[in-house]
Design a protein around this motif. Structure first.
Motif: not given
Length: 216
Positions: A10, A12-14, A91, A104, A106-108, A110, A210, A212
């Motif tokens: 996404s 904000n997620t790698k 995160e 992973a 992320s800002d969220s 995960v 993954c 979310f």
């Protein structure tokens, strides 16, 4: 070898994958560890686990973090210290399987699971999933789908990390096709229902999943 693959899940997620071809000494020479991590490394009896542990630190360094930026909360969940002027913890979720380590970032919230395809996962499927979701599939397709479902359960558990959660009785995946590379699932626990969005794919003979939190 260096970093194998980066998957953009996404904005904000790698997801970062490291295929471990180095020996222990090579990996150990490339990372800096805080005392608690060094003690943990030395307590591991399996060299495979040791190399997986070190490869995770290599992935952190690839992202301009280090072992000193990684910490665990009271429930054992990993977090990264904020960088620069940010006051929010980053995160992170971590997984290791055989010759791969994965993280992973992320800002969220995960959850990540990385699993090798193996027949055992299908054999124990009745213990953790609705096996009707495996109908009309070939044996190999069943193994792949069962592995994804296991990853869904594991990745959601990593987000929630609450004692008493049962993969079979509390986490439920909506039926999906492997070709979709996405799914939905829900956790029903302690009189509360929570929904999750899932992304998955294959890498060589492995599956990554993954999860979310669904914030809609």
């Amino acid at each position: 070898m260096p970093l194998l693959k980066v998957v953009y899940l996404s904005n904000n997620t790698k997801l970062y994958l490291w295929k471990i071809t180095e020996d222990f000494d090579m990996l150990f020479s490339q990372v800096k560890l805080k005392d608690s991590s060094l003690a943990r490394l030395e307590s591991m009896k399996s060299e495979s686990h040791q190399k997986g542990f070190l490869a995770v630190r290599m992935l952190l360094q690839h992202n301009d973090y280090s072992d000193f930026d990684l910490f665990y909360d009271e429930f054992g969940k990993p977090h990264l210290k904020p960088q620069g002027c940010s006051i929010k913890d980053v995160e992170i979720s971590i997984s290791h399987s055989n010759d791969f380590s994965a993280i992973a970032i992320s800002d969220s919230k995960v959850g990540l699971d990385f699993e090798r395809l193996k027949e055992k996962t299908l054999r124990i499927a009745p213990r953790y999933m609705d096996v009707s979701h495996l109908k009309n599939l070939s044996e190999q397709e069943k193994i792949k789908k069962a592995t994804v479902v296991w990853g869904i359960k594991e990745s959601i558990f990593k987000i929630k990390n609450e004692e008493g959660i049962s993969f079979l009785n509390h986490i439920f995946e909506e039926d999906f096709s492997f070709e979709d590379k996405k799914a939905t699932a829900k956790l029903i626990f302690n009189n509360k229902e929570e929904k999750f969005q899932i992304q998955f794919d294959s890498v060589e003979d492995y599956i990554f999943v993954c999860a979310f939190e669904d914030v809609k």
